[in-house]
Every structure is written in structure tokens, then in C-alpha cells.
Design a protein around this motif. Structure first.
Motif, PDB file in Angstrom:
ATOM      1  N   GLU A  10       0.805  -1.381  -0.029  1.00  0.00           N
ATOM      2  CA  GLU A  10       0.185   0.535   0.543  1.00  0.00           C
ATOM      3  C   GLU A  10       0.942   1.250   0.174  1.00  0.00           C
ATOM      4  OE1 GLU A  10      -0.239  -2.826   2.745  1.00  0.00           O
ATOM      5  OE2 GLU A  10      -1.665  -3.287   1.632  1.00  0.00           O
ATOM      6  N   VAL A  11       2.442   1.342   0.736  1.00  0.00           N
ATOM      7  CA  VAL A  11       2.928   2.634   0.221  1.00  0.00           C
ATOM      8  C   VAL A  11       3.918   2.317  -0.721  1.00  0.00           C
ATOM      9  CG1 VAL A  11       2.397   2.757   3.011  1.00  0.00           C
ATOM     10  CG2 VAL A  11       4.352   1.334   2.258  1.00  0.00           C
ATOM     11  N   ALA A  12       4.124   1.295  -0.977  1.00  0.00           N
ATOM     12  CA  ALA A  12       4.396   1.308  -2.303  1.00  0.00           C
ATOM     13  C   ALA A  12       4.235   2.516  -3.631  1.00  0.00           C
ATOM     14  CB  ALA A  12       5.390   0.188  -3.247  1.00  0.00           C
ATOM     15  N   ILE A  13       5.367   2.768  -4.472  1.00  0.00           N
ATOM     16  CA  ILE A  13       5.517   3.488  -6.074  1.00  0.00           C
ATOM     17  C   ILE A  13       6.493   3.552  -6.751  1.00  0.00           C
ATOM     18  CG2 ILE A  13       4.951   5.796  -6.725  1.00  0.00           C
ATOM     19  CD1 ILE A  13       5.003   6.895  -3.493  1.00  0.00           C
ATOM     20  N   ILE A  14       6.113   3.096  -7.688  1.00  0.00           N
ATOM     21  CA  ILE A  14       7.002   2.240  -9.173  1.00  0.00           C
ATOM     22  C   ILE A  14       7.633   3.481  -9.606  1.00  0.00           C
ATOM     23  CG2 ILE A  14       6.351   0.982 -11.476  1.00  0.00           C
ATOM     24  CD1 ILE A  14       3.868   0.324 -10.491  1.00  0.00           C
ATOM     25  N   LYS A  15       8.446   3.030  -9.571  1.00  0.00           N
ATOM     26  CA  LYS A  15       9.981   4.600 -10.107  1.00  0.00           C
ATOM     27  C   LYS A  15       9.499   4.886 -11.670  1.00  0.00           C
ATOM     28  CE  LYS A  15      14.190   3.213 -11.281  1.00  0.00           C
ATOM     29  NZ  LYS A  15      14.010   4.674 -12.794  1.00  0.00           N
ATOM     30  N   LEU A  16       9.392   5.943 -12.028  1.00  0.00           N
ATOM     31  CA  LEU A  16       8.967   5.949 -13.335  1.00  0.00           C
ATOM     32  C   LEU A  16      10.568   5.411 -14.126  1.00  0.00           C
ATOM     33  CD1 LEU A  16       7.296   9.558 -13.101  1.00  0.00           C
ATOM     34  CD2 LEU A  16       6.049   6.934 -12.619  1.00  0.00           C
ATOM     35  N   THR A  17      10.564   5.157 -15.488  1.00  0.00           N
ATOM     36  CA  THR A  17      11.510   4.805 -16.300  1.00  0.00           C
ATOM     37  C   THR A  17      12.320   6.476 -15.985  1.00  0.00           C
ATOM     38  OG1 THR A  17      10.336   4.979 -18.310  1.00  0.00           O
ATOM     39  CG2 THR A  17      10.639   2.858 -17.188  1.00  0.00           C
ATOM     40  N   ASP A  18      12.012   6.988 -16.280  1.00  0.00           N
ATOM     41  CA  ASP A  18      12.877   8.539 -17.110  1.00  0.00           C
ATOM     42  C   ASP A  18      13.427   9.400 -15.525  1.00  0.00           C
ATOM     43  OD1 ASP A  18      10.298   9.342 -16.092  1.00  0.00           O
ATOM     44  OD2 ASP A  18      10.604  10.695 -17.139  1.00  0.00           O
ATOM     45  N   VAL A  19      12.814   8.699 -14.553  1.00  0.00           N
ATOM     46  CA  VAL A  19      13.911   9.143 -13.412  1.00  0.00           C
ATOM     47  C   VAL A  19      15.029   8.052 -13.044  1.00  0.00           C
ATOM     48  CG1 VAL A  19      13.206   9.607 -11.009  1.00  0.00           C
ATOM     49  CG2 VAL A  19      11.872   9.850 -12.835  1.00  0.00           C
ATOM     50  N   LEU A  20      16.102   9.230 -12.642  1.00  0.00           N
ATOM     51  CA  LEU A  20      17.050   8.243 -12.261  1.00  0.00           C
ATOM     52  C   LEU A  20      17.603   7.728 -11.138  1.00  0.00           C
ATOM     53  CD1 LEU A  20      19.883  10.371 -13.332  1.00  0.00           C
ATOM     54  CD2 LEU A  20      19.399   8.970 -14.303  1.00  0.00           C
TER      55      LEU A  20
END
Length: 176
Positions: A10-20
Motif C-alpha cells: 500500500e505504501v510502495a510507489i513504482i519508479k518512473l523509467t525516466d527518473v534516475l
């Protein structure tokens, strides 16, 4: 340091591919800083941040000055140049002076402790407004306070948290 940490989905966020990866890793400090005070700091408040050169503290300085319109932001850090670049109004080098003994001219509305472990709630008494005046001590570090039982009064004060406005056990937000 751990390479991995197990957290609830519930607290996890998927890292965007264009963010280091290094940029996304820094986001947790910003989120912690934001969650620590957004519901407590009001426009015009005078705020003292304990530990302004760390990840959470440095994020707090910037957010407080830019988004909450705090009237005065002071911090404790031996890295004055870094904190001044973040637009802190005053930086106290805690190696040279004690923040609770400094003549601040006015009491603080909020103190945000990003360091922990220093029993700072007792010291905050000297520079923080009372709860009736809107004063609030916010502990971000989450460590358990260590009781100072050198006198009966200090032991009673530690264990009777209703004195500080806390009615449900140990609270990280203490109102004086």
C-alpha cells in the motif's frame, strides 16, 4: 545499510523509467519531511528544525520556506553554508552553542526533530510556545525517548504524558 527493505504494498510507489535511481531514492526524505509538518505548520509560523543538513532536515527547510510560507526557519547544523543555501534564516552550529540557550527574541511555534536521541523535548521547553499558544514538538526520528529519572519530578513528568497533551501513550508529536 540494507540493499532491500520489505514494505507493505500500500505504501510502495513504482519508479518512473525516466527518473534516475539516485533521484527516486531521495524522494523518501522529502516525503518524510512533508508528512512531518504539513498538517501542523501554518503560514507565519516560526519553526526550528533540529538537524537541517540531513536528508529530511534539508528537505524540510526548503518546503517550509517555499510552500508553507513559514515566517522564520532556523536549524541546527555544523554545515552553515549548506543550510544558508537552502534559505534557512538562522543556522546554529550545535558544536559551538546550544540551540536551547540561544536568545531567539521570540519563541518558536513548532520544533521539528529530525535527529532524535537527545531528549530534546525537555530542552524545547525553553524556546517553544506552550500548547495553548500553538506550540508543538514534532519528532520525525521515531526513536523512543529515554527517561531522565534523576529526580522524582522528572520521572513523573516523563511517564505522565498527559502533562504534554498526549493521552494515548507515547506520541511523536508533543504539545507543550
Amino acid at each position: 545499510m540494507a540493499d532491500y527493505m520489505d514494505i507493505p504494498k500500500e505504501v510502495a510507489i513504482i519508479k518512473l523509467t525516466d527518473v534516475l535511481l539516485s533521484h527516486s531514492a531521495a524522494c523518501s526524505s522529502v516525503i518524510t519531511a512533508r508528512n512531518a509538518f504539513m498538517d501542523y505548520v501554518e503560514k507565519g509560523d516560526r519553526v526550528l528544525i533540529l538537524g537541517g543538513s540531513g536528508g529530511v532536515g534539508s528537505a524540510a527547510i526548503q518546503i517550509l520556506k517555499q510552500h508553507t510560507e513559514a515566517s522564520f526557519v532556523a536549524t541546527t547544523s555544523p554545515q552553515a553554508d549548506f543550510c544558508n543555501a537552502l534559505v534557512a534564516d538562522v543556522v546554529v552550529n550545535y558544536h559551538e552553542e546550544n540551540w536551547w540557550e540561544k536568545d531567539w527574541c521570540q519563541m518558536f511555534d513548532k520544533i521539528i526533530d529530525t535527529v532524535g536521541g537527545g531528549n530534546f523535548t525537555d530542552k524545547a521547553y525553553w524556546v517553544l510556545k506552550t500548547g495553548k499558544q500553538g506550540g508543538c514538538f514534532i519528532a520525525v526520528a521515531g526513536d523512543d525517548p529515554k527517561p531522565d529519572c534523576t529526580t522524582s519530578w522528572k520521572a513523573i513528568k516523563f511517564f505522565d504524558l498527559s502533562t504534554f497533551g498526549c493521552t494515548n501513550g507515547l506520541s511523536p508529536r508533543t504539545h507543550f
